[in-house]
Scaffold this motif. Sequence first.
Motif, PDB file in Angstrom:
ATOM      1  N   ARG A 424       0.828  -1.210   0.000  1.00 62.15           N
ATOM      2  CA  ARG A 424       0.000   0.000   0.000  1.00 62.15           C
ATOM      3  C   ARG A 424       0.862   1.259   0.000  1.00 62.15           C
ATOM      4  N   ASP A 425       2.188   1.080   0.028  1.00 63.80           N
ATOM      5  CA  ASP A 425       3.124   2.206   0.097  1.00 63.80           C
ATOM      6  C   ASP A 425       3.486   2.627  -1.335  1.00 63.80           C
ATOM      7  N   ILE A 426       3.072   3.846  -1.706  1.00 62.67           N
ATOM      8  CA  ILE A 426       3.269   4.262  -3.106  1.00 62.67           C
ATOM      9  C   ILE A 426       4.749   4.376  -3.477  1.00 62.67           C
ATOM     10  N   ASN A 427       5.567   4.760  -2.516  1.00 64.96           N
ATOM     11  CA  ASN A 427       7.007   4.846  -2.805  1.00 64.96           C
ATOM     12  C   ASN A 427       7.604   3.465  -3.025  1.00 64.96           C
ATOM     13  N   LYS A 428       7.175   2.530  -2.198  1.00 65.36           N
ATOM     14  CA  LYS A 428       7.689   1.164  -2.352  1.00 65.36           C
ATOM     15  C   LYS A 428       7.214   0.577  -3.694  1.00 65.36           C
ATOM     16  N   ALA A 429       5.944   0.827  -4.014  1.00 64.92           N
ATOM     17  CA  ALA A 429       5.397   0.289  -5.268  1.00 64.92           C
ATOM     18  C   ALA A 429       6.195   0.795  -6.469  1.00 64.92           C
ATOM     19  N   HIS A 430       6.394   2.123  -6.528  1.00 69.23           N
ATOM     20  CA  HIS A 430       7.120   2.677  -7.685  1.00 69.23           C
ATOM     21  C   HIS A 430       8.588   2.294  -7.654  1.00 69.23           C
ATOM     22  N   GLY A 431       9.174   2.343  -6.480  1.00 69.12           N
ATOM     23  CA  GLY A 431      10.611   2.039  -6.368  1.00 69.12           C
ATOM     24  C   GLY A 431      10.900   0.605  -6.771  1.00 69.12           C
ATOM     25  N   VAL A 432      10.093  -0.319  -6.274  1.00 69.80           N
ATOM     26  CA  VAL A 432      10.318  -1.729  -6.602  1.00 69.80           C
ATOM     27  C   VAL A 432       9.979  -1.980  -8.077  1.00 69.80           C
ATOM     28  N   ALA A 433       8.893  -1.387  -8.558  1.00 63.87           N
ATOM     29  CA  ALA A 433       8.520  -1.586  -9.972  1.00 63.87           C
ATOM     30  C   ALA A 433       9.655  -1.132 -10.891  1.00 63.87           C
ATOM     31  N   ARG A 434      10.291  -0.018 -10.539  1.00 68.05           N
ATOM     32  CA  ARG A 434      11.410   0.456 -11.374  1.00 68.05           C
ATOM     33  C   ARG A 434      12.598  -0.481 -11.313  1.00 68.05           C
ATOM     34  N   ALA A 435      12.809  -1.083 -10.157  1.00 71.11           N
ATOM     35  CA  ALA A 435      13.994  -1.929  -9.988  1.00 71.11           C
ATOM     36  C   ALA A 435      13.830  -3.320 -10.595  1.00 71.11           C
ATOM     37  N   LEU A 436      12.588  -3.704 -10.877  1.00 73.29           N
ATOM     38  CA  LEU A 436      12.363  -5.045 -11.414  1.00 73.29           C
ATOM     39  C   LEU A 436      12.683  -5.080 -12.907  1.00 73.29           C
ATOM     40  N   ARG A 437      13.463  -6.067 -13.307  1.00 73.02           N
ATOM     41  CA  ARG A 437      13.858  -6.192 -14.717  1.00 73.02           C
ATOM     42  C   ARG A 437      12.849  -7.099 -15.428  1.00 73.02           C
ATOM     43  N   ALA A 438      11.742  -6.493 -15.841  1.00 72.53           N
ATOM     44  CA  ALA A 438      10.678  -7.279 -16.478  1.00 72.53           C
ATOM     45  C   ALA A 438       9.901  -6.403 -17.450  1.00 72.53           C
ATOM     46  N   GLY A 439       9.359  -7.028 -18.493  1.00 71.07           N
ATOM     47  CA  GLY A 439       8.619  -6.288 -19.508  1.00 71.07           C
ATOM     48  C   GLY A 439       7.310  -5.717 -18.998  1.00 71.07           C
ATOM     49  N   THR A 440       6.707  -6.379 -18.032  1.00 70.49           N
ATOM     50  CA  THR A 440       5.465  -5.891 -17.417  1.00 70.49           C
ATOM     51  C   THR A 440       5.585  -6.045 -15.903  1.00 70.49           C
ATOM     52  N   VAL A 441       5.226  -4.995 -15.166  1.00 74.07           N
ATOM     53  CA  VAL A 441       5.176  -5.094 -13.704  1.00 74.07           C
ATOM     54  C   VAL A 441       3.746  -4.763 -13.275  1.00 74.07           C
TER      55      VAL A 441
END
Length: 489
Positions: A424-441
């Motif tokens: 539910r943490d918007i910073n964690k959501a965006h931060g982790v999504a950016r760090a994930l090496r995947a075509g779709t998050v």
Amino acid sequence: MTELKFDGRAFINGERVAARDEKTFSCISPVDGRVLTDVARCGVADIDSAVASARAAFDDRRWRGKSPAERKRAMIKFADLLLAHGDELAMMETLDMGKPVKYSRSVDVNSAANCLRWYGEAIDKIYDEIAPTPSTGLALITREPVGVVGVIVPWNYPMIMAAWKIAPALSSGNSVVLKPSEKSPLTALRLAELALAAGIPAGVFNVVPGFGPEAGSPLASHMDVDCIAFTGSTPVGKKIHVMAGQSNLKRAWTELGGKSPNIVFADCPNLDRAVEAAVGSIFFNQGESCNAPSRLLVEESIRDEFMSRALALIPQYQPGNPLDKETVMGAIVDKVQLENVLRYIELGKKEGARLVAGGEQALRETGGCYVQPTIFDGVTGGMAIAREEIFGPVLSVMTFTDAAEAVQQANDTVYGLQAAVWTRDINKAHGVARALRAGTVHVNQYDEDDITVPFGGFKQSGVGRDKSLHAFDKYTETKTTWIRIDSPV
Ligand code: NAD
């Protein structure tokens, strides 16, 4: 319902034909082991003939010479015919590859038809470009069809995988030679008949069933194929790039395997939804989905709660007869894949993972290929069941203690198709999504999907993207035309 008819002959130049050497192979249903029909076992001579027919159709402009609006109309008719024959196609798909009939109708037929319609509708709405050059020249940047497109697809979503490629390829004016998987050839052959009935001229869309090395390889190596669009496993995808490079440097696009991580943080906004998505998405299509979230990464502090809710859902996913409308998990595509899945289950046990659900073959008495929904807990990063694509209903569960460890584990794979993060943490959501090496998050869901968004992977999950307007890039060449302007004023 009218009786289902199977015709396993190839479709070349608008006609059903046997393989030149008359070889066939048996198409066996994983539902109960029965032989559905004999299918043409195409080889080099058949590929040559299909490519020649596609080339002739391309060169005489019988399809690409039509206006985009005319092509649009034929593609929309093609989509309509798919829907009109929806029950027949759904039943054929289910008998051929084992998925529950309720999904082959509601998901596979509808999604394939939607894809054909969407690309058809798009093609007369896309404009070319004029470059911002100095005024002494006019530079037109136009798109042209690449030519003859070879398409090779797998068996897990036979119609959808074919549609993702043939829809943008045909709409943009190419000719196509499609090789379906030897494990699921029937609906592709029917699609070719429907395309012809929709007004796509003979020779433009050809289908050549057969085995990879005998039919796929000559297509990928062919000197007169301009582009090869492949969906399948990473090892075969690597060979496709080699074949393309060693032949005529045809454009090669590959949509390959995955081992997608699904990261659930303790502050997940809706634990029930996360549990349902984790379990539902790995067992959907019997786990035979490239983007299935096969690695579940749960924050240590909620592991016990998460697992008890996940195990409570297991009874809903017991395999059943795919022809029964209530069944949600059907048959594994064939005996080879069944053995493969069972081998990974044994490997997981040997490597020390904790089997907490399933783990056995099911419904043996049917003569079909069924596996129980299976969950391993206590999986660690070095285990084969954490690293290799199983392509069956097997979930590997790991834990982490902070975001850095979650991202490290998630990215510790040769694949990069999809990933998910629940928080539910918007910073964690965006931060982790950016760090994930995947075509779709995915964030706080796993099942959103739409034809408007690109689909494909980072790293060894492939090269290029299916779906969305981006897919047109694969099937068109960009041409610049410079016009000199000696202005009198
Ligand atoms: P596969 O690689 O064994 O076969 C795919 C296709 O390639 C089949 O038509 C097969 O006959 C053909 N083929 C096999 N060997 C060949 C060769 N030497 N030359 C040319 N063609 C050859 O894969 P599969 O078992 O059919 O499908 C499962 C795989 O597909 C999984 O790895 C899955 O992740 C992947 N997949 C990826 C996506 C995606 O969009 N990324 C979608 C669906 C499936």
